[in-house]
Design an enzyme around this catalytic site. Structure first.
Site, PDB file in Angstrom:
ATOM      1  N   ARG A  29       1.278  -1.414  -0.156  1.00  0.00           N
ATOM      2  CA  ARG A  29       0.187  -0.306  -0.200  1.00  0.00           C
ATOM      3  C   ARG A  29       1.141   1.425   0.020  1.00  0.00           C
ATOM      4  O   ARG A  29       1.097   1.919  -1.144  1.00  0.00           O
ATOM      5  CB  ARG A  29      -0.833  -0.348   1.224  1.00  0.00           C
ATOM      6  CG  ARG A  29      -2.040   0.881   1.140  1.00  0.00           C
ATOM      7  CD  ARG A  29      -1.252   2.346   1.840  1.00  0.00           C
ATOM      8  NE  ARG A  29      -1.478   2.306   3.184  1.00  0.00           N
ATOM      9  CZ  ARG A  29      -0.812   3.369   3.524  1.00  0.00           C
ATOM     10  NH1 ARG A  29      -0.924   4.799   3.073  1.00  0.00           N
ATOM     11  NH2 ARG A  29      -0.159   3.216   4.931  1.00  0.00           N
ATOM     12  N   ASP A  30       1.415   2.051   1.049  1.00  0.00           N
ATOM     13  CA  ASP A  30       2.140   3.102   1.335  1.00  0.00           C
ATOM     14  C   ASP A  30       3.592   2.343  -0.237  1.00  0.00           C
ATOM     15  O   ASP A  30       4.105   3.248  -0.783  1.00  0.00           O
ATOM     16  CB  ASP A  30       3.071   2.774   2.141  1.00  0.00           C
ATOM     17  CG  ASP A  30       2.847   4.528   3.167  1.00  0.00           C
ATOM     18  OD1 ASP A  30       3.411   4.979   2.113  1.00  0.00           O
ATOM     19  OD2 ASP A  30       3.066   4.873   3.830  1.00  0.00           O
ATOM     20  N   HIS A 221       4.981   4.718  12.981  1.00  0.00           N
ATOM     21  CA  HIS A 221       4.403   4.207  11.417  1.00  0.00           C
ATOM     22  C   HIS A 221       5.397   5.681  10.782  1.00  0.00           C
ATOM     23  O   HIS A 221       5.709   7.054  10.896  1.00  0.00           O
ATOM     24  CB  HIS A 221       3.124   5.441  10.679  1.00  0.00           C
ATOM     25  CG  HIS A 221       3.038   5.250   9.377  1.00  0.00           C
ATOM     26  ND1 HIS A 221       2.334   4.212   8.524  1.00  0.00           N
ATOM     27  CD2 HIS A 221       3.694   5.784   8.695  1.00  0.00           C
ATOM     28  CE1 HIS A 221       2.692   3.733   6.894  1.00  0.00           C
ATOM     29  NE2 HIS A 221       3.297   5.480   7.102  1.00  0.00           N
ATOM     30  N   HIS A 223       8.048   6.900   8.502  1.00  0.00           N
ATOM     31  CA  HIS A 223       9.237   7.372   6.888  1.00  0.00           C
ATOM     32  C   HIS A 223      10.736   6.995   7.297  1.00  0.00           C
ATOM     33  O   HIS A 223      11.265   8.705   8.182  1.00  0.00           O
ATOM     34  CB  HIS A 223       8.814   8.414   6.471  1.00  0.00           C
ATOM     35  CG  HIS A 223       7.404   7.888   5.576  1.00  0.00           C
ATOM     36  ND1 HIS A 223       6.898   7.160   4.319  1.00  0.00           N
ATOM     37  CD2 HIS A 223       5.885   7.111   6.583  1.00  0.00           C
ATOM     38  CE1 HIS A 223       5.822   6.653   4.296  1.00  0.00           C
ATOM     39  NE2 HIS A 223       5.560   7.219   5.214  1.00  0.00           N
ATOM     40  N   CYS A 254       4.541   8.994   0.430  1.00  0.00           N
ATOM     41  CA  CYS A 254       2.770   9.505   0.139  1.00  0.00           C
ATOM     42  C   CYS A 254       3.081  10.494  -0.888  1.00  0.00           C
ATOM     43  O   CYS A 254       3.322  11.470  -1.152  1.00  0.00           O
ATOM     44  CB  CYS A 254       1.936  10.390   1.322  1.00  0.00           C
ATOM     45  SG  CYS A 254       0.519  11.064   0.986  1.00  0.00           S
ATOM     46  N   ASN A 263       9.286   4.223   3.570  1.00  0.00           N
ATOM     47  CA  ASN A 263       8.967   4.188   5.260  1.00  0.00           C
ATOM     48  C   ASN A 263      10.110   3.407   5.493  1.00  0.00           C
ATOM     49  O   ASN A 263      10.505   3.221   4.726  1.00  0.00           O
ATOM     50  CB  ASN A 263       7.917   3.038   5.404  1.00  0.00           C
ATOM     51  CG  ASN A 263       6.201   3.876   4.948  1.00  0.00           C
ATOM     52  OD1 ASN A 263       6.034   3.371   3.706  1.00  0.00           O
ATOM     53  ND2 ASN A 263       5.809   3.567   5.936  1.00  0.00           N
TER      54      ASN A 263
HETATM   55  P1  HMG Z   1     -12.791  14.240  -3.006  1.00  0.00           P
HETATM   56  O1  HMG Z   1     -12.836  14.976  -4.317  1.00  0.00           O
HETATM   57  O2  HMG Z   1     -13.451  15.814  -1.661  1.00  0.00           O
HETATM   58  O3  HMG Z   1     -14.188  13.273  -2.257  1.00  0.00           O
HETATM   59  O4  HMG Z   1     -11.669  13.532  -2.458  1.00  0.00           O
HETATM   60  P2  HMG Z   1     -15.809  13.422  -2.880  1.00  0.00           P
HETATM   61  O5  HMG Z   1     -16.964  12.485  -2.466  1.00  0.00           O
HETATM   62  O6  HMG Z   1     -16.444  14.847  -3.974  1.00  0.00           O
HETATM   63  O7  HMG Z   1     -15.727  12.350  -4.436  1.00  0.00           O
HETATM   64  C1  HMG Z   1     -14.755  13.129  -5.690  1.00  0.00           C
HETATM   65  C2  HMG Z   1     -15.112  11.838  -6.232  1.00  0.00           C
HETATM   66  O8  HMG Z   1     -14.324  10.890  -6.042  1.00  0.00           O
HETATM   67  C3  HMG Z   1     -16.122  10.686  -7.573  1.00  0.00           C
HETATM   68  O9  HMG Z   1     -15.963   9.795  -8.318  1.00  0.00           O
HETATM   69  C4  HMG Z   1     -16.289  10.097  -6.717  1.00  0.00           C
HETATM   70  O10 HMG Z   1     -17.265   8.679  -6.415  1.00  0.00           O
HETATM   71  C5  HMG Z   1     -14.736   9.491  -5.888  1.00  0.00           C
HETATM   72  P3  HMG Z   1     -16.734  11.562  -9.554  1.00  0.00           P
HETATM   73  O11 HMG Z   1     -18.059  11.283  -9.499  1.00  0.00           O
HETATM   74  O12 HMG Z   1     -15.577  12.646  -9.532  1.00  0.00           O
HETATM   75  O13 HMG Z   1     -15.855  10.386 -10.542  1.00  0.00           O
HETATM   76  N1  HMG Z   1     -14.522   8.924  -4.124  1.00  0.00           N
HETATM   77  C6  HMG Z   1     -14.189   7.822  -5.007  1.00  0.00           C
HETATM   78  N2  HMG Z   1     -13.676   6.945  -5.410  1.00  0.00           N
HETATM   79  C7  HMG Z   1     -12.776   5.941  -4.686  1.00  0.00           C
HETATM   80  N3  HMG Z   1     -12.733   5.293  -4.026  1.00  0.00           N
HETATM   81  C8  HMG Z   1     -13.444   6.259  -2.783  1.00  0.00           C
HETATM   82  C9  HMG Z   1     -13.796   7.341  -3.421  1.00  0.00           C
HETATM   83  N4  HMG Z   1     -14.686   8.752  -2.802  1.00  0.00           N
HETATM   84  C10 HMG Z   1     -14.742   8.947  -3.266  1.00  0.00           C
HETATM   85  N5  HMG Z   1     -13.221   5.247  -1.378  1.00  0.00           N
HETATM   86  C11 HMG Z   1     -11.009  11.403  -0.845  1.00  0.00           C
HETATM   87  C12 HMG Z   1     -11.953  12.739  -0.707  1.00  0.00           C
HETATM   88  C13 HMG Z   1     -11.180  11.083   0.834  1.00  0.00           C
HETATM   89  C14 HMG Z   1     -12.381  10.806  -1.563  1.00  0.00           C
HETATM   90  C15 HMG Z   1      -9.806  11.941  -1.478  1.00  0.00           C
HETATM   91  O14 HMG Z   1      -9.231  13.035  -1.459  1.00  0.00           O
HETATM   92  C16 HMG Z   1      -9.005  10.734  -1.825  1.00  0.00           C
HETATM   93  O15 HMG Z   1      -9.016   9.272  -1.905  1.00  0.00           O
HETATM   94  N6  HMG Z   1      -7.665  10.475  -1.086  1.00  0.00           N
HETATM   95  C17 HMG Z   1      -6.903   9.670  -0.563  1.00  0.00           C
HETATM   96  C18 HMG Z   1      -5.530  10.169  -0.363  1.00  0.00           C
HETATM   97  C19 HMG Z   1      -4.835   8.612   0.065  1.00  0.00           C
HETATM   98  O16 HMG Z   1      -4.844   8.317  -0.778  1.00  0.00           O
HETATM   99  N7  HMG Z   1      -2.912   8.978   0.433  1.00  0.00           N
HETATM  100  C20 HMG Z   1      -2.349   8.220   0.628  1.00  0.00           C
HETATM  101  C21 HMG Z   1      -2.580   7.697   1.420  1.00  0.00           C
HETATM  102  S1  HMG Z   1      -2.324   8.385   3.088  1.00  0.00           S
HETATM  103  C22 HMG Z   1      -1.053   7.790   3.301  1.00  0.00           C
HETATM  104  O17 HMG Z   1      -0.158   7.264   2.928  1.00  0.00           O
HETATM  105  C23 HMG Z   1      -0.483   8.637   4.923  1.00  0.00           C
HETATM  106  C24 HMG Z   1      -0.460   7.273   5.877  1.00  0.00           C
HETATM  107  O18 HMG Z   1       1.230   6.433   4.954  1.00  0.00           O
HETATM  108  C25 HMG Z   1       0.360   7.501   7.324  1.00  0.00           C
HETATM  109  C26 HMG Z   1       1.547   8.408   6.994  1.00  0.00           C
HETATM  110  O19 HMG Z   1       3.227   7.910   6.454  1.00  0.00           O
HETATM  111  O20 HMG Z   1       2.077   9.377   7.750  1.00  0.00           O
HETATM  112  C27 HMG Z   1      -1.007   6.345   6.412  1.00  0.00           C
HETATM  113 MG    MG Z   2       3.120   6.116   5.087  1.00  0.00          MG
END
Ligand code: HMG
Ligand code: MG
Length: 317
Positions: A29-30, A221, A223, A254, A263
């Site tokens: 994933r990450d 967690h 990095h 990310c 990480n």
């Molecule tokens: P948004 O644009 O505010 O969402 O994004 P929305 O509800 O307005 O929907 C917009 C579009 O996204 C729509 O599609 C939805 O259907 C679709 P359209 O009608 O325009 O074609 N949609 C989705 N599609 C698939 N799966 C879903 C989903 N939700 C809405 N679940 C949202 C909000 C949260 C969806 C967006 O910002 C997003 O997906 N962000 C993810 C970012 C991400 O994955 N970042 C990396 C992971 S976090 C990380 O790495 C940190 C961590 O490792 C810890 C650390 O290191 O600190 C965990």
């Molecule tokens: Mg991370």
């Protein structure tokens, strides 16, 4: 023995070290969410299967997030459908909202993870809402997970520093962690997202956070952007923390945290813990098989110092 020397002995860091550590492997994933090359779902599943063969029991398998935000994680359902599932292994998925949770349930994820930040800037950039809005958004996600007996893990990002807002107050990490714990997360993983933390600062975060969320409910967690992750893990073990997130071959980063690199490498963590006599249940040779597989697929060299050294030694024998 003087009272002073008794007191200093009971406070010695070695006394707090755990005898066993649980590793949460985040490589599929990450590790793969920020790669130039987009890895096909069947290959991502093969990586997870190899990681499961190494004795790792907790595998972050994919994300049900918007493919417009993170195209590398698209078609996570196909990763789940290509798994050779083993009993007693947790195959978890990131679920930022209700839609993500519904998709994770349909795919058969055995655990879900919600994620927010200790800083507003990263929260907005990463999931397009404020911290308060994210917590509100998670309420129905947790409720749906609980209906299906799916455990939920929480992530708090930017525990040391945010790429947008600068340094983070440990009390803010404590407050968000407590909210996630009280909402029903069985564990809260503390993300040093851009790897700027140093042992003293990480200890301050753990001291503040463990006042309201028990240490046994916290995970590290970290990095490795500034090469501090292993030192920060050791500092965390000394505080009594016993769950570590790591990524095979040191992959990771990310897309919404500019400058963040991988990480901490799982091989480096396992090497250190084995050397300290701390049990993990992971077989290093099999872990290296998984690392070499994914590095070959990505056409890159491993970012694990222990992994590189052990692979070189194995070849020269
Ligand atoms: P948004 O644009 O505010 O969402 O994004 P929305 O509800 O307005 O929907 C917009 C579009 O996204 C729509 O599609 C939805 O259907 C679709 P359209 O009608 O325009 O074609 N949609 C989705 N599609 C698939 N799966 C879903 C989903 N939700 C809405 N679940 C949202 C909000 C949260 C969806 C967006 O910002 C997003 O997906 N962000 C993810 C970012 C991400 O994955 N970042 C990396 C992971 S976090 C990380 O790495 C940190 C961590 O490792 C810890 C650390 O290191 O600190 C965990
Ligand atoms: Mg991370």
């Amino acid at each position: 023995m003087s009272p002073k020397s008794v007191q200093s002995k009971s406070k010695s860091p070695e006394n707090k070290l755990p005898t066993k550590v649980r590793i949460v492997e985040v490589g599929a994933r990450d590790g793969l969410q920020n790669t130039k090359l987009h890895v096909a779902p069947a290959i991502r599943a093969q990586l997870v299967n190899l990681l499961a063969d190494s004795g790792l029991t907790h595998l972050d398998t994919g994300s049900f997030v918007s493919p417009r935000y993170v195209p590398q994680m698209a078609n996570a359902d196909q990763v789940f459908s290509n798994l050779n599932r083993k009993p007693n292994i947790v195959y978890s998925a990131l679920t930022p909202n209700l839609k993500g949770m519904e998709m994770a349930l349909a795919a058969g994820a055995s655990e879900a993870a919600i994620f927010t930040s200790a800083s507003e800037g990263f929260c907005q950039s990463n999931i397009n809402c404020s911290i308060a809005e994210s917590l509100k958004r998670f309420e129905p996600v947790i409720a749906l997970a609980q209906q299906h007996n799916i455990p939920v893990r929480g992530y708090v990002s930017c525990i040391d520093r945010c790429p947008y807002d600068g340094s983070t107050n440990p009390e803010q990490v404590a407050s968000i962690s407590q909210e996630l714990y009280q909402m029903g997360c069985y564990e809260v993983s503390l993300g040093d997202t851009i790897g700027t933390g140093t042992p003293t600062r990480i200890k301050k975060v753990l001291e503040a956070t463990s006042r309201s969320t028990p240490m046994e409910k916290l995970a590290a967690h970290y990095h490795n952007t500034y090469g501090q992750a292993l030192a920060n893990i050791l500092a965390s073990l000394e505080e009594g923390l016993a769950v570590i997130d790591s990524s095979v071959a040191g992959l990771g980063g990310c897309p919404y945290a500019p400058g963040a690199s991988g990480n901490v490498a799982t091989e480096d963590v396992i090497y250190m813990l084995q050397g300290m006599g701390i049990e993990t249940g992971v077989n290093m040779d099999r872990l290296l098989t998984a690392a070499n597989f994914i590095c070959r697929e990505l056409g890159i060299e491993s970012r694990s110092a222990a992994g590189l050294a052990l692979t070189k030694n194995n070849r020269s024998q």
